[in-house]
Design an enzyme around this catalytic site. Structure first.
Site, PDB file in Angstrom:
ATOM      1  N   GLY A  73       0.823  -1.198   0.000  1.00  0.00           N
ATOM      2  CA  GLY A  73       0.000   0.000   0.000  1.00  0.00           C
ATOM      3  C   GLY A  73       0.859   1.250   0.000  1.00  0.00           C
ATOM      4  N   CYS A  74       0.233   2.389  -0.315  1.00  0.00           N
ATOM      5  CA  CYS A  74       0.976   3.642  -0.432  1.00  0.00           C
ATOM      6  C   CYS A  74       1.486   4.137   0.922  1.00  0.00           C
ATOM      7  CB  CYS A  74       0.128   4.698  -1.114  1.00  0.00           C
ATOM      8  SG  CYS A  74      -1.512   4.949  -0.396  1.00  0.00           S
ATOM      9  N   TYR A  75       0.627   4.166   1.938  1.00  0.00           N
ATOM     10  CA  TYR A  75       1.070   4.581   3.266  1.00  0.00           C
ATOM     11  C   TYR A  75       2.190   3.674   3.803  1.00  0.00           C
ATOM     12  CZ  TYR A  75      -2.832   7.911   4.082  1.00  0.00           C
ATOM     13  OH  TYR A  75      -3.714   8.968   4.047  1.00  0.00           O
TER      14      TYR A  75
END
Length: 352
Positions: A152-154
């Site tokens: 995921g991006c986070y």
């Protein structure tokens, strides 16, 4: 190479299409939609531009899964939502390398997946073989993988600075606090009230703080894998910008602040000495404008003394959530898996 993109009409899929159209090793590109089969690509994405190298289907339209299966792609990128991606990819698993950008294969613990996503995780045996594609830190595993679960991006933004310090024992058991600011495109392309201009413009807010955010167990899983048993607090924020993530990570560390700063510099420098897409800024705090439009992660840090032999380490990390946080990292994984240079088809420099 013949490449298939599932979910080609979403934000992530659209970025994948652009990058793969210009990728020198891709000769044929198969755009697939689960909801808009037969529609001209230009109706959903006028910005894609001319197909100067003839990579798209002759009719320049979105194809069905069955049409893609008949084409026998070498690799499949799935930009479909969690809960949908794994099942839609099922016919490809035995014939193609699959790079899944959803959360369907990220979490190894079934209960953690169930709590985060509200459904039972799919395909237990296949999930156990999936490699977590955090590129710079999992290269050897990615080279041998048939199923790559793109982070995921986070988590990408937070784990890239944290994990090398965990491996070097700069960070031991501790309380780690991650405050992340994200652009609105992180919410995807589907229509949502909270993503409307009038809701987001001139407005910033925290949402799903603590352990309630879906990316929390993903970060905990990888930090524990690095040997740290910690309390992790994650507070994501939406801010009024289109793209980018800025993370500030706070960790109390035993030791004198100058010594800690030297150890941080040594550990990050050693981990990322030959990594094209990691830019260490030292005590200069990076900003999202440095990396938007690139596949880079820029990392800075400062250390302050709190007295009594304890210092506070602040890590600062920025990425473009649609590139290094999604499509760009997926193509970086693809490049490693097929033995291409990591920067093949990927931008190193941010927009001006």
């Amino acid at each position: 190479m013949r490449i298939c993109v599932l979910g080609a009409s979403g934000y992530t899929g659209a970025v994948l299409m652009r990058l793969l159209m210009d990728h020198p090793k891709v000769t044929e590109l198969i755009p697939v939609s689960s909801t808009a089969v037969g529609r001209p690509i230009d109706e959903v994405d006028w910005g894609l531009g001319a197909d100067t190298q003839g990579k798209l289907p002759s009719e320049r339209s979105l194809l069905s899964r069955d049409q893609a299966l008949r084409a026998k792609p070498d690799a499949v990128f799935s930009a479909l939502p969690h809960g949908v991606s794994a099942q839609f990819c099922k016919p490809f698993f035995s014939n193609s390398i699959v790079l899944d950008l959803s959360a369907d294969f990220r979490l190894k613990n079934e209960e953690a997946h169930r709590r985060a996503y509200g459904t039972a995780p799919p395909m237990r045996k296949l999930r156990e073989t999936a490699v977590y594609g955090l590129t710079e830190l999992r290269e050897n595993d990615i080279r041998e993988a048939n199923l790559i679960s793109v982070p995921g991006c986070y988590p990408t933004c937070a784990l890239l600075p944290i994990l090398p310090l965990a491996h070097a024992s700069v960070i031991a058991s501790a309380t780690i606090t991650i405050n992340s600011l994200s652009g609105i495109s992180g919410a995807g392309r589907s229509e949502k009230k909270d993503s409307m201009f009038v809701e987001r413009s001139e407005n910033a807010l925290a949402y799903n703080p603590g352990i309630s955010h879906r990316h929390h167990p993903e970060m905990v899983q990888e930090i524990r894998r690095a040997g740290i048993s910690c309390n992790l607090f994650f507070i994501p924020h939406l801010v009024p910008m289109r793209r980018g993530i800025f993370s500030t990570i706070s960790v109390p560390v035993n030791g004198e602040h100058r010594e800690i700063a030297m150890r941080v510099e040594e550990a990050l420098g050693r981990a990322y000495a030959d990594k094209l897409f990691i830019n260490l800024t030292g005590n200069r705090i990076p900003s999202t404008r440095d990396v938007v439009g690139s596949n880079r992660c820029d990392i800075g840090w400062t250390v302050e003394s709190t007295g009594n032999g304890v210092s506070m380490l602040f890590l600062f990390s920025v990425i473009d959530n649609l590139l290094k946080g999604a499509s760009g990292q997926a193509i970086q994984d693809f490049n490693i898996r097929f033995g291409f240079p990591q920067d093949c088809g990927l931008p190193l420099r941010g927009e001006v």
